[in-house]
Design a protein around this motif. Structure first.
Motif, PDB file in Angstrom:
ATOM      1  N   GLY A 290       0.659  -1.232  -0.140  1.00  0.00           N
ATOM      2  CA  GLY A 290      -0.048  -0.074   0.287  1.00  0.00           C
ATOM      3  C   GLY A 290       0.801   1.420  -0.030  1.00  0.00           C
ATOM      4  O   GLY A 290       0.111   2.417   0.012  1.00  0.00           O
ATOM      5  N   VAL A 291       2.008   1.186  -0.018  1.00  0.00           N
ATOM      6  CA  VAL A 291       3.051   2.355   0.203  1.00  0.00           C
ATOM      7  C   VAL A 291       2.749   3.312  -1.123  1.00  0.00           C
ATOM      8  O   VAL A 291       2.641   2.736  -2.140  1.00  0.00           O
ATOM      9  CB  VAL A 291       4.505   2.027   0.373  1.00  0.00           C
ATOM     10  N   GLY A 292       2.677   4.726  -0.982  1.00  0.00           N
ATOM     11  CA  GLY A 292       2.360   5.388  -1.836  1.00  0.00           C
ATOM     12  C   GLY A 292       3.850   6.078  -2.433  1.00  0.00           C
ATOM     13  O   GLY A 292       4.868   5.063  -2.892  1.00  0.00           O
ATOM     14  N   GLU A 293       4.194   7.359  -2.429  1.00  0.00           N
ATOM     15  CA  GLU A 293       5.250   7.727  -2.629  1.00  0.00           C
ATOM     16  C   GLU A 293       6.622   7.479  -1.726  1.00  0.00           C
ATOM     17  O   GLU A 293       6.159   7.548  -0.466  1.00  0.00           O
ATOM     18  CB  GLU A 293       5.238   9.200  -2.992  1.00  0.00           C
ATOM     19  N   VAL A 294       7.538   7.016  -2.266  1.00  0.00           N
ATOM     20  CA  VAL A 294       8.860   7.051  -1.178  1.00  0.00           C
ATOM     21  C   VAL A 294       9.911   8.152  -1.733  1.00  0.00           C
ATOM     22  O   VAL A 294      10.248   8.157  -2.850  1.00  0.00           O
ATOM     23  CB  VAL A 294       9.487   5.749  -1.476  1.00  0.00           C
ATOM     24  N   VAL A 295      10.127   9.016  -0.757  1.00  0.00           N
ATOM     25  CA  VAL A 295      11.182   9.990  -0.964  1.00  0.00           C
ATOM     26  C   VAL A 295      12.457   9.522  -0.405  1.00  0.00           C
ATOM     27  O   VAL A 295      12.679   9.325   1.052  1.00  0.00           O
ATOM     28  CB  VAL A 295      10.776  11.428  -0.275  1.00  0.00           C
ATOM     29  N   ASN A 296      13.379   9.477  -1.075  1.00  0.00           N
ATOM     30  CA  ASN A 296      14.845   8.771  -0.813  1.00  0.00           C
ATOM     31  C   ASN A 296      15.566   9.798  -0.475  1.00  0.00           C
ATOM     32  O   ASN A 296      16.381  10.705  -1.479  1.00  0.00           O
ATOM     33  CB  ASN A 296      15.299   7.636  -1.890  1.00  0.00           C
ATOM     34  N   GLU A 297      15.870  10.409   0.747  1.00  0.00           N
ATOM     35  CA  GLU A 297      16.646  11.529   1.187  1.00  0.00           C
ATOM     36  C   GLU A 297      18.008  10.977   1.817  1.00  0.00           C
ATOM     37  O   GLU A 297      18.777  11.521   2.432  1.00  0.00           O
ATOM     38  CB  GLU A 297      15.803  12.436   2.320  1.00  0.00           C
ATOM     39  N   LEU A 298      18.140   9.503   1.621  1.00  0.00           N
ATOM     40  CA  LEU A 298      19.499   8.944   2.112  1.00  0.00           C
ATOM     41  C   LEU A 298      20.751   9.802   1.294  1.00  0.00           C
ATOM     42  O   LEU A 298      20.777   9.637   0.206  1.00  0.00           O
ATOM     43  CB  LEU A 298      19.432   7.389   1.833  1.00  0.00           C
ATOM     44  N   HIS A 299      22.061   9.963   1.933  1.00  0.00           N
ATOM     45  CA  HIS A 299      23.216  10.244   1.245  1.00  0.00           C
ATOM     46  C   HIS A 299      24.077   9.040   1.603  1.00  0.00           C
ATOM     47  O   HIS A 299      24.296   8.430   2.611  1.00  0.00           O
ATOM     48  CB  HIS A 299      23.553  11.705   1.517  1.00  0.00           C
ATOM     49  N   VAL A 300      24.917   9.261   0.560  1.00  0.00           N
ATOM     50  CA  VAL A 300      26.112   7.946   0.805  1.00  0.00           C
ATOM     51  C   VAL A 300      27.287   8.565   1.225  1.00  0.00           C
ATOM     52  O   VAL A 300      27.750   9.595   0.712  1.00  0.00           O
ATOM     53  CB  VAL A 300      26.185   7.759  -0.785  1.00  0.00           C
ATOM     54  N   SER A 301      27.707   7.870   2.455  1.00  0.00           N
ATOM     55  CA  SER A 301      28.881   8.307   3.047  1.00  0.00           C
ATOM     56  C   SER A 301      29.958   7.309   3.206  1.00  0.00           C
ATOM     57  O   SER A 301      29.201   6.178   4.185  1.00  0.00           O
ATOM     58  CB  SER A 301      28.708   9.261   4.134  1.00  0.00           C
ATOM     59  N   ALA A 302      31.039   6.895   3.067  1.00  0.00           N
ATOM     60  CA  ALA A 302      31.786   5.825   3.393  1.00  0.00           C
ATOM     61  C   ALA A 302      31.737   5.523   4.950  1.00  0.00           C
ATOM     62  O   ALA A 302      32.162   4.295   5.290  1.00  0.00           O
ATOM     63  CB  ALA A 302      33.356   5.742   2.643  1.00  0.00           C
ATOM     64  N   ASP A 303      31.844   6.585   5.812  1.00  0.00           N
ATOM     65  CA  ASP A 303      31.979   6.308   7.119  1.00  0.00           C
ATOM     66  C   ASP A 303      30.658   6.812   7.900  1.00  0.00           C
ATOM     67  O   ASP A 303      30.526   7.167   8.986  1.00  0.00           O
ATOM     68  CB  ASP A 303      33.164   7.304   7.882  1.00  0.00           C
ATOM     69  N   ALA A 304      29.427   6.480   7.109  1.00  0.00           N
ATOM     70  CA  ALA A 304      28.134   6.600   7.624  1.00  0.00           C
ATOM     71  C   ALA A 304      27.853   6.023   9.049  1.00  0.00           C
ATOM     72  O   ALA A 304      27.929   4.817   9.124  1.00  0.00           O
ATOM     73  CB  ALA A 304      27.069   5.961   6.547  1.00  0.00           C
TER      74      ALA A 304
END
Length: 324
Positions: A290-304
């Motif tokens: 049932g999920v509608g929109e997914v807003v992906n605000e993840l950022h990529v960082s090697a030392d996350a």
């Protein structure tokens, strides 16, 4: 009044006397519906062109749409008449009498079927001055050319009849009932109300378990409601489901990902170590029911190493032990 007797599915409806349009838009009237003697699944529809003449039949596979008001088929009048189909089965029409425990209740006014399986779902009975009522096919004991017999109620179970209202009227009243409570108006954006033959399904998302229950309580008083299915999911439950999926998947299990749903619209926040993990997180979130929109605000960082905590509420940068 939450029940589980009727499954959610698209339906096709046939009200006797309704308009039928062929592939060339020629008008006819629905005279009867033919069902299989044993399974009661729809086989064909009978229609009559003009005021006189006999009924001709179109197989169910040629029905394009079928509602309470009209039916459309993808055959022309010439094709239907040339075929001369005389289908096997029981012919249901407004002349069919309906009884229960030997007592006549009225005559058949409308039938509805599962659009995919063609199984009979509900019948509408015209009780004259008492109005129309709708009955589930599970309450039918026998169907024959002589009539339809309903099972007799036993200790309040079986043969239940509900005052019939059109799907549009029932749905509108259910929505009004929800909107009458001011605190629920914000949640209405995430709620989908579907009404079919006296059955209402509540689907979609709400902000809390309290609101989920409150909506069901308000709708349960709707006139003409026979069954209520509350399939609403809360935002916290959705967040938990997506979080579990992220924890199980080897691509994201070691990542720190915040999941923030708002009425089924999901934000993913935080930092992940690879672009592949970022993409996988979005895929897993979109796969939740049932999920509608997914807003992906993840950022990529090697030392996350930042775990987002309610950033969507504060609208500020997350501050957690070890964060940056």
């Amino acid at each position: 009044m939450e029940t589980s007797a009727t499954t959610f599915a698209p339906v096709i409806k046939f009200r006797f006397g309704a308009e039928v349009r062929d592939a060339e838009s020629a008008g006819a009237r629905l005279t009867d519906v033919v069902v299989a003697a044993e399974s009661h699944a729809i086989v064909a529809v009978g229609l009559r062109f003009g005021l006189f003449g006999h009924s001709v039949y179109a197989p169910v596979e040629h029905i394009v749409t079928a509602t309470q008001d009209n039916v459309a088929i993808n055959l022309t009048r010439a094709e239907v008449e040339k075929d001369g189909l005389q289908p096997d089965g029981v012919k249901l029409s407004e002349r069919i009498s309906i009884s229960q425990a030997g007592k006549r209740l009225g005559k058949l006014a409308q039938v509805s079927f599962n659009a995919d399986t063609h199984a009979l779902r509900h019948v509408v009975i015209d009780r004259g001055l008492s109005g129309e009522v709708v009955v589930s096919a599970t309450s039918i004991e026998q169907i024959s050319a002589g009539g339809i017999a309903l099972v007799a109620p036993h200790n309040g179970i079986g043969g239940a009849m509900t005052p019939y209202r059109s799907d549009a009227e029932l749905r509108e009243d259910a929505i009004k009932a929800i909107e009458s409570y001011n605190r629920l108006r914000v949640d209405m954006e995430g709620v989908n109300v579907t009404a079919t033959d006296g059955v209402i399904w509540l689907r979609g998302f709400v902000s809390s378990e309290m609101n989920r229950r409150l909506i069901a309580d308000l709708v349960s008083a709707t006139h003409g409601l026979g069954e209520l299915h509350n399939e609403l999911m809360t935002d916290p439950d959705l967040a938990a489901e997506i979080s579990r999926a992220l924890a199980r998947d080897p691509r994201t299990t070691e990542e720190h990902i915040g999941v923030y749903p708002t009425l089924g619209r999901v934000k993913l926040r935080g930092a992940v170590k690879t672009a592949a993990a970022r993409e996988a997180a979005e895929q897993l979130a979109k796969a939740a029911p049932g999920v509608g929109e997914v807003v992906n605000e993840l950022h990529v960082s090697a030392d996350a190493n930042v775990l987002p905590v309610m950033a969507s509420v504060t609208n500020t940068e997350d501050v957690v032990p070890g964060g940056r």
